[in-house]
Design an enzyme around this catalytic site. Structure first.
Site, mmCIF file in Angstrom:
data_model
loop_
_atom_site.group_PDB
_atom_site.id
_atom_site.type_symbol
_atom_site.label_atom_id
_atom_site.label_comp_id
_atom_site.label_asym_id
_atom_site.label_seq_id
_atom_site.Cartn_x
_atom_site.Cartn_y
_atom_site.Cartn_z
ATOM 1 C CB SER A 72 27.066 41.317 41.248
ATOM 2 O OG SER A 72 27.373 40.072 40.632
ATOM 3 C CG ASP A 73 33.679 42.648 41.590
ATOM 4 O OD1 ASP A 73 34.028 41.778 40.770
ATOM 5 O OD2 ASP A 73 34.478 43.430 42.124
ATOM 6 C CD1 TRP A 74 33.316 36.303 38.090
ATOM 7 C CD2 TRP A 74 32.532 38.356 37.708
ATOM 8 N NE1 TRP A 74 32.989 36.397 36.746
ATOM 9 C CE2 TRP A 74 32.498 37.636 36.486
ATOM 10 C CE3 TRP A 74 32.062 39.661 37.702
ATOM 11 C CZ2 TRP A 74 32.033 38.189 35.289
ATOM 12 C CZ3 TRP A 74 31.603 40.216 36.510
ATOM 13 C CH2 TRP A 74 31.587 39.483 35.333
ATOM 14 N N GLY A 75 30.698 37.520 42.666
ATOM 15 C CA GLY A 75 30.406 37.040 44.006
ATOM 16 C C GLY A 75 29.918 38.106 44.960
ATOM 17 C CB ALA A 76 29.546 41.749 44.705
#
Length: 757
Positions: free
Chosen positions: A231-235
């Site tokens: 994931s992108d950071w926090g996605a």
């Protein structure tokens, strides 16, 4: 289990498998020490290593990172049109990762520059998916050739910063396949990046991190991706849903491994799916193990700076050179027989360069050489005035007055203008194409005092040029050049090398000319990609829209000729293009030959032409070379929503060879067979579709024969009635022919059933 191998997922407990699908902290994989699985570091790119000094504790500080070579961001490097050079940049980045024990560097980012106001345009490659994929693949292959992983990002449709964490990008299947997927697809199929990072946004209502169609059906099953998706950071908003969709790794950790354990026990996640996702993480660790086992490695700082230097040279695009104002004459240092020009350098960017974009890619360079530093090192004399401050505050009259006086006393003025970091960064989209008004006002004052002005631009995405271009005889678009931009600019400005950059992004006359502005940046949580496949030059060139500088444009100190253009069909739907390129000047230089494919009459709205091949050729003065560019079936195809597949129509295609999308040296034609795809015919198929189908045409002929024999109602053959008949589904024939039309429709359906058996 030996010390030289990692365990299989079969050797792990349920809890250990679950733990592998989430990070250990913000910058580390979660290892299983008891089973010999280390928690390697992964950290930011994409144009160099950004390893936070606090990253060992899992913290994030974008401005506090270990020294690393800052290569030109993609905004500049994309203008090189040189995949081999980009590969060297990738190799150097990997070597720095090895020194810093970083197993995966996060990049490259190949999202399309849908709109030049996009806040991350500086770290994306192009408005064109072919160029983006065929350039950025050099980073992936270069990095991974050294045993370090890359993370191709952001999959998919992260084309704006406004509301990027949740915005719903509403995109047609055709636009996704032709514009927003191909760069990813090419790199996956040709280079197999070890990881892919999903985007924050939703696509047609579904978050990328939990989009099974995106991460499994397309990425893995269609394209054959065999790496891991993070994931992108926090996605990642739902770990169970994301894992089921095909997300291997949540970053950073939400410390909810127990959710995965419970979901498996409750039957919400199958053990087999968890095994697949966890095994992917073990495989990733195994791929990087050899490089991460190298101790006491130190990269060559000077050698990498030289790679950055060459990359910066080839990133520079010369937009204007009236009266051959460039190159400048620096006197005895560069040319012992020449009288030096008196040079004024104006603009704070010359002293304090903006060499990279803001946000998660912000790198601490190993060294930093400004343009003024370079002049001093090379013994080139110039008067300097800063002219303005690098912020968005109002103009300083004292600085302006000093700059004008400095310009009056010079033979030529180098004026360094551009966007300060406050004007563009990850995290927000720009609101205007214009540079700060105080810079444009100063340019007008300086041009009034000295007519020999060369503007050197520093910007991460397109800026408006037309409103002020009359005040400059020369314009260099230098984008963001990384840590060695000063020497690179000096090399070009003083003629040690010829500029060879080509625009990877069109420069429109105004932002409202961009086709996406009708739907930018969206509303009420969604954005409609209403322009479809007509992005960038595909729109401008198709609809005859004037632009300031077209896609692929870039001047040189040399002149070139392209001749002997030919295209030969190599298979049913493939071709090879050849051309001879000659340097017709006395200057050694490089030219980029660009091949565009222009379809003939098509069943769908297609762009006027599309880039489908390019090659950069270095030629000594007077030298000629023959270049060959192969065009595969995809070069001629469009994504058919009717067939849910790529489709090549039979017919003639124009092959355009030139040096920009609007500077075509020659056009040749090639006739293709087409792929022969047909749709099953039904009562809802139009009479015209029946006529165009191989089987249907036979049945239409049978209908005509039966009509002549009196066995069926005779179809009308006058032009007016045919106008109604051809677009009519055959189940509507009774409206035209009454009971006879019903019998014709039934006859056609019955006969088709016999032929289709």
């Amino acid at each position: 289990m030996s010390e030289s191998t990692y365990p299989s997922v079969k050797d792990l407990t349920l809890e250990e498998k679950a733990s592998l699908t989430s990070g250990g902290d913000a910058w580390h994989l979660q290892g299983v020490e008891s089973k010999g699985i280390p928690g390697y570091m992964i950290t930011d790119g994409p144009h160099g290593l950004r390893k936070s000094l606090a990253s060992s504790a899992g913290e994030t500080d974008l401005d506090d990172s270990v020294p690393a070579t800052c290569f030109p961001p993609a905004a500049g490097l994309s203008s090189s049109w040189n995949p081999e050079l980009i590969h060297k940049v990738g190799e150097a980045m990997a070597e720095e990762c090895i020194q810093e024990k970083v197993a995966v560097i996060l990049g490259p980012g190949v999202n399309i520059k849908r709109n030049p106001l996009g806040g991350r345009c500086f770290e994306y490659w192009s408005e064109d998916p072919y160029l983006a994929g065929h350039e950025a693949i050099g980073i992936v292959e270069g990095v991974q050739s050294k045993g370090v992983g890359t993370s191709l990002k952001h999959f998919a449709a992260n084309n704006q910063e406004t509301d990027r964490l949740r915005v719903d990008a509403r995109i047609s299947p055709r636009a996704l396949r032709e514009i927003y997927f191909p760069a990813f697809e090419h790199i996956v199929k040709k280079a197999q990046p070890w990881t892919i990072m999903c985007s924050y946004n939703r696509i047609n209502g579904v978050h990328s991190a939990q989009n099974h169609w995106l991460l499994t059906d397309v990425l893995r099953d269609e394209w054959g991706f065999d790496g891991i998706v993070m994931s992108d950071w926090g996605a990642d908003h739902d770990r169970g849903a994301s894992l089921n969709a095909g997300l291997n790794l949540e970053m950073p950790p939400s410390y909810t491994d127990d959710q995965i354990v419970y979901a498996v026990r409750d039957g919400l996640i199958t053990p087999a799916q968890l095994d697949r996702m966890a095994q992917g993480m073990i495989d990733l660790v195994n791929k990087t193990r050899a490089a991460m086992s190298i101790d006491n490695y130190r990269f060559d700082v000077d050698a990498h700076d030289e790679v950055a230097h060459q990359a910066a040279i080839e990133s520079i695009v010369m937009l204007k050179n009236d009266d051959a104002i460039l190159p400048l004459n620096a006197g005895p240092v560069a040319n012992p027989s020449a009288t030096p020009q008196k040079i004024a350098v104006i603009g704070e960017f010359a002293r304090t360069p903006r060499y990279q974009g803001g946000g998660s890619s912000h790198i601490t360079p190993t060294k930093m050489t400004s343009f003024l530093d370079t002049l001093a090192e090379r013994g080139i004399k110039a008067d300097f005035a800063p002219g303005f401050t690098l912020d968005l505050e109002p103009a300083d009259p004292a600085l302006e007055s000093e700059a004008v006086e400095t310009a009056k006393n010079a033979d030529v003025v180098l004026m360094f203008l551009g966007l300060p970091e406050d004007a563009e960064s990850e995290g927000f989209d720009r609101e205007t194409l214009d540079m700060p008004a105080k810079q444009i006002a100063l340019l007008e004052q300086v041009a009034a005092a000295n007519q020999n002005v060369v503007v050197v631009l520093s910007n991460g995405s397109v800026v408006s040029v037309a409103p002020w271009a009359k005040n400059a005889k020369g314009i260099l678009e230098s984008w963001l050049l990384g840590q060695s931009g000063g020497p690179a600019l000096a090399d070009v400005i003083f003629g040690q090398v010829s500029p060879s950059g080509k625009l990877a992004q069109s420069i429109p006359l105004g932002i409202n000319d961009d086709p996406s502005m009708l739907n930018w940046p969206g509303e009420e949580g969604h954005v409609d990609y209403g322009e479809g496949v007509f992005v960038g030059y595909r729109y401008y060139d198709t609809y005859g829209k004037a632009v300031d500088y077209p896609f692929g444009y870039g001047l040189s100190y040399a002149t070139f000729e392209i001749a002997d253009v030919a295209a030969a069909k190599t298979d049913a739907n493939t071709a090879t293009v050849t051309a001879t390129v000659t340097n017709t000047s006395d200057v050694d230089a490089a030219e980029t030959v660009q091949v565009y494919v222009a379809p003939g009459k098509a069943d769908v709205a297609r762009p006027k032409h599309e880039l489908k091949g390019f090659t950069k050729v270095f030629l000594k003065a007077g030298e000629s070379k023959t270049v060959t560019i192969d065009l595969d079936e995809r070069a001629f195809a469009y994504w058919s929503e009717k067939y849910n597949d790529w489709h090549v129509e039979a017919g003639e295609y124009a092959i355009e060879v030139g040096v920009s999308s609007r500077d075509i040296a020659d056009t040749v034609a090639v006739a293709l067979d087409g792929d022969g795809k047909t749709q099953p015919l039904t009562e809802w198929s139009t009479y015209g579709e029946w006529e165009a189908d191989p089987f249907g045409a036979k049945i239409v002929a049978a209908v005509a024969a039966a009509g002549e024999a009196g066995e069926l109602t005779k179809l009308p053959d006058n032009a007016m009635m045919r106008m109604f008949l051809n677009p009519m589904p055959i189940n509507s024939l009774p409206t035209l022919l009454g009971e006879g039309g019903k019998k014709i429709a039934q006859f056609m359906v019955d006969e088709y059933a016999k032929l289709a058996k």
